[in-house]
Design a protein around this motif. Sequence first.
Motif, short mmCIF file in Angstrom:
data_model
loop_
_atom_site.label_atom_id
_atom_site.label_comp_id
_atom_site.label_asym_id
_atom_site.label_seq_id
_atom_site.Cartn_x
_atom_site.Cartn_y
_atom_site.Cartn_z
N SER A 61 0.84 -1.20 0.00
CA SER A 61 0.00 0.00 0.00
C SER A 61 0.87 1.25 0.00
N ILE A 62 0.26 2.35 -0.41
CA ILE A 62 0.96 3.62 -0.48
C ILE A 62 -0.04 4.74 -0.19
N GLU A 63 0.44 5.79 0.45
CA GLU A 63 -0.40 6.95 0.75
C GLU A 63 -0.65 7.73 -0.54
N VAL A 64 -1.92 7.99 -0.86
CA VAL A 64 -2.26 8.69 -2.09
C VAL A 64 -3.01 10.00 -1.83
N LEU A 65 -3.24 10.32 -0.56
CA LEU A 65 -3.90 11.58 -0.20
C LEU A 65 -3.46 11.95 1.20
N SER A 66 -3.10 13.21 1.41
CA SER A 66 -2.69 13.68 2.73
C SER A 66 -2.96 15.18 2.82
N TYR A 67 -4.00 15.54 3.59
CA TYR A 67 -4.34 16.96 3.74
C TYR A 67 -4.54 17.31 5.20
N ILE A 68 -3.93 18.41 5.59
CA ILE A 68 -4.11 18.99 6.92
C ILE A 68 -4.96 20.24 6.70
N VAL A 69 -6.11 20.30 7.38
CA VAL A 69 -7.05 21.39 7.11
C VAL A 69 -7.62 21.95 8.41
N PHE A 70 -8.24 23.10 8.29
CA PHE A 70 -8.86 23.76 9.44
C PHE A 70 -10.38 23.62 9.41
N ASN A 71 -10.87 22.63 8.69
CA ASN A 71 -12.30 22.33 8.72
C ASN A 71 -12.45 20.84 8.91
N GLU A 72 -13.67 20.37 9.01
CA GLU A 72 -13.88 18.97 9.32
C GLU A 72 -14.49 18.18 8.17
N THR A 73 -14.57 18.75 6.98
CA THR A 73 -15.19 18.03 5.88
C THR A 73 -14.17 17.70 4.80
N LEU A 74 -14.13 16.46 4.45
CA LEU A 74 -13.22 15.99 3.41
C LEU A 74 -13.55 16.62 2.07
N GLU A 75 -14.84 16.73 1.76
CA GLU A 75 -15.27 17.27 0.47
C GLU A 75 -14.72 18.67 0.22
N ASP A 76 -14.65 19.48 1.26
CA ASP A 76 -14.14 20.85 1.13
C ASP A 76 -12.62 20.91 1.16
#
Length: 128
Positions: A61-76
């Motif tokens: 397996s490999i990481e294909v998405l990595s986001y640090i955000v200030f909201n709680e919704t993946l879609e945004d």
Amino acid sequence: MTKHVLCLLSILLAGCSSQPKSVFIANFENVCGYTVEVSTHDYSNGKGSFPAGQRLAADDSIEVLSYIVFNETLEDSVPGTYRLDIAAHGKSVSLDKQRLLAHLKHSPIEQKGNAITIWTINDTSLCP
């Protein structure tokens, strides 16, 4: 006066740094039974670029998405330009943002604390 300005700035900075963050991670697990080549576009907002053409053996397996955000919704949080490409044997499968989000809805999920969400994409329909 300077003392008051410094105090106000320190309060503002402390407030900004304590703003809750969410971390969204998706791993692609190769369940194809053969080696695939994986590439992504706009895979992270906090890590370097994803090296194109990562070869992934069966069951790896490999990481294909990595986001640090200030909201709680993946879609945004995932940019509209996101793309995951999987290729093997002269065929390929591409997931844009909407297709990725659809796959994540049906993927195993792991919560680490209140802030980290990790999905594992392991769908044989993605075998090219």
